[in-house]
Structure formats: structure tokens, C-alpha cells
Design an enzyme around this catalytic site. Structure first.
Site, PDB file in Angstrom:
ATOM      1  CB  SER A  40      -0.937  -0.013   1.203  1.00 62.95           C
ATOM      2  OG  SER A  40      -0.170  -0.006   2.371  1.00 62.95           O
ATOM      3  CB  ALA A  95      10.262   0.724   2.029  1.00 60.38           C
ATOM      4  CG  ASP A  96       7.294   4.501   5.509  1.00 65.51           C
ATOM      5  OD1 ASP A  96       6.708   5.293   4.753  1.00 65.51           O
ATOM      6  OD2 ASP A  96       6.713   3.590   6.121  1.00 65.51           O
ATOM      7  N   GLY A 109       1.737   4.182   6.156  1.00 62.63           N
ATOM      8  CA  GLY A 109       0.313   4.208   5.791  1.00 62.63           C
ATOM      9  C   GLY A 109      -0.541   3.358   6.717  1.00 62.63           C
ATOM     10  CD  GLU A 115       2.453  -2.102   4.182  1.00 69.11           C
ATOM     11  OE1 GLU A 115       1.977  -1.245   3.439  1.00 69.11           O
ATOM     12  OE2 GLU A 115       3.302  -1.852   5.044  1.00 69.11           O
TER      13      GLU A 115
HETATM   14  C1  5RP Z   1       2.365   1.695   4.156  1.00 69.07           C
HETATM   15  C2  5RP Z   1       3.799   1.523   3.795  1.00 69.07           C
HETATM   16  C3  5RP Z   1       4.242   2.157   2.517  1.00 69.07           C
HETATM   17  O1  5RP Z   1       4.900   1.207   1.753  1.00 69.07           O
HETATM   18  C4  5RP Z   1       5.190   3.259   2.852  1.00 69.07           C
HETATM   19  O2  5RP Z   1       4.542   4.159   3.758  1.00 69.07           O
HETATM   20  C5  5RP Z   1       5.658   4.008   1.616  1.00 69.07           C
HETATM   21  O3  5RP Z   1       4.597   4.733   1.081  1.00 69.07           O
HETATM   22  P1  5RP Z   1       4.766   5.700  -0.157  1.00 69.07           P
HETATM   23  O4  5RP Z   1       4.955   4.855  -1.359  1.00 69.07           O
HETATM   24  O5  5RP Z   1       3.475   6.490  -0.161  1.00 69.07           O
HETATM   25  O6  5RP Z   1       5.943   6.603   0.109  1.00 69.07           O
HETATM   26  O7  5RP Z   1       4.576   0.914   4.479  1.00 69.07           O
HETATM   27  O8  5RP Z   1       2.064   1.117   5.414  1.00 69.07           O
END
Ligand code: 5RP
Length: 230
Positions: A40, A95-96, A109, A115
Site C-alpha cells: 500500500s 517502504a518508508d 500508511g 504488509e
Molecule cells: C504503508 C507503507 C508504505 O509502503 C510506505 O509508507 C511508503 O509509502 P509511499 O509509497 O506512499 O511513500 O509501508 O504502510
């Protein structure tokens, strides 16, 4: 004095371009006829929009969040519930943060639990990120921890004794009906040990350290796209 304009490398438009470039590369990992796992977030949403053209090849998809399920259905893909799936081929997620050993912080998210379940079930985890997510050492991004509501005080106190600074994510209830604590200040010197230790606290459903099951492939989009395998 005029403030400097943002460099093209970090402008929101450039970040979007990079997310699209990473998502496009990930399409090559989708095997016709194979059950696919989808995470997500905004990078994954771009991937889902590209996946629409492959809808005919993909028998079904398991998704890590209700938001991804909705987007997948709108893109014409069949979504299958994760609760009767123990194995799948490819899992594509963002990923963050991601380190050089493909260990990650995830959960920005609030979808970390599902996940992690799908990542564990997948033969190959393909992580798609723009270059801003790459770090030498994890820990800059606040670590999300999903907890059951009655454990809030206990988990917060325990994590504070570990050196963390805890903030509850306001107004967020996860797809599983739980709360998220965002934690800064923890020691990421041994991410696998940290992941295990956080899992031991009663009331913790899942923590956002993805070190015990890291990604297998990392597709990073900076000025160019780099694909690395573990
Ligand atoms: C959600 C996640 C997402 O993979 C992470 O937040 C990255 O999101 P984005 O692609 O919007 O930067 O772990 O739980």
C-alpha cells in the site's frame, strides 16, 4: 531575499516521476498466471494503475490494505482475501526507509501488519522506492507500531524504557481496528533484534521494522533506475 527554488531532484513532480519509473520496472516481475501480493501507499498506487493493462494475465491479487483493494478492483483486478493464502509468488510494495541490506521501516500508511503477513508468504519481495527512501542506517523515519487499544499505556512505557519517544498517531484506526504508535529515538544498531524485542511486548500486534524478512529486490528510482538483488 528570495528563498531558493527546490532542486529538480527533490521537487514533488520529480518524486512522482521517480515513483512512476520504479513502479514501471516492477511490472517485469509480474508472472502471468501467478497470484500477486500488493502492498500500500502512493508508490504502490502508481503500480496498481500500471497493472490494469496486465489484468488479463493475473488470476488474483492479495492486498495489504482496504485502500489498495479498492484501487485494484477499480483497475479491473480480482482481489482475493489473504486469510486463505499461505504462499504466493511476488509481493510488490514500497517502504518508508530501506538500508543497504534491504531491511526496511514500513507502516507510514498504517498497513504494516498485513504488509508483513504478505511479505512473509511471498517467495520474492520486490520493493519499489524513490531514492529519498534509501538510508545507510534505519531510524530516521518514526517507527510505526500497531497495538491493540488496551495496551497503549503498557507499550508506550516499555518502549520509552528502551529509549523511544512515543507519539500516538492521532485519529488513525488501522484496517484491523487497532492503534498506531510512532516511535523515534530507538537504537537501530541491530534491526533484527529490535524487531524481535518489540514483538515480545504484550499488546504489540506488529512493528514496522522489516528486517527478519527483508526485501529480495530493490528497485530505486533516482535520476536513473537501479535494480539490486539480495
Ligand atoms: C504503508 C507503507 C508504505 O509502503 C510506505 O509508507 C511508503 O509509502 P509511499 O509509497 O506512499 O511513500 O509501508 O504502510
Amino acid at each position: 531575499m528570495n528563498s531558493p527554488s527546490p532542486s529538480p531532484a527533490t521537487s514533488p513532480e520529480e518524486i512522482q516521476r521517480r515513483k512512476l519509473a520504479a513502479a514501471r520496472e516492477a511490472l517485469a516481475y509480474v508472472q502471468p498466471g501467478e497470484l500477486l501480493g500488493i502492498g500500500s501507499g502512493s508508490t504502490v498506487n502508481i503500480f496498481i494503475s500500471l497493472l490494469a493493462e496486465r489484468a488479463g494475465d493475473i488470476p488474483a491479487v492479495v492486498a495489504a490494505s482496504k485502500a489498495s483493494e479498492t484501487a485494484l478492483t477499480a483497475a479491473g483486478l480480482r482481489v482475493r482475501s489473504m486469510d486463505d493464502v499461505s504462499q504466493l509468488g511476488i509481493y510488490v510494495d514500497g517502504a518508508d526507509e530501506i538500508d543497504p541490506r534491504f531491511r526496511m521501516i514500513k507502516g507510514g500508511g498504517a498497513a504494516l501488519t498485513r504488509e508483513k503477513i504478505i511479505a512473509q508468504a511471498a517467495e520474492r519481495f520486490v520493493c519499489i522506492v524513490d531514492a529519498s527512501k534509501e538510508v545507510d542506517r534505519l531510524g530516521r523515519f518514526p517507527l510505526p507500531i500497531e497495538i491493540v487499544p488496551p495496551a497503549r499505556a503498557l507499550v508506550a512505557a516499555t518502549v520509552e524504557r528502551m529509549g523511544g519517544v512515543v507519539r500516538e498517531r492521532a485519529g488513525v484506526v488501522t484496517d484491523n481496528g487497532n492503534l498506531i504508535l510512532d516511535v523515534t529515538g530507538l537504537d537501530f544498531g541491530d534491526p533484527e533484534a529490535l524487531e524481535r524485542n518489540l514483538n515480545q511486548i504484550p499488546g504489540v500486534v506488529c512493528n514496522g521494522v522489516f528486517a527478519l524478512r527483508p526485501a529480495d529486490v530493490c528497485i530505486t528510482a533516482g535520476e536513473r533506475v537501479t535494480i539490486r538483488k539480495r
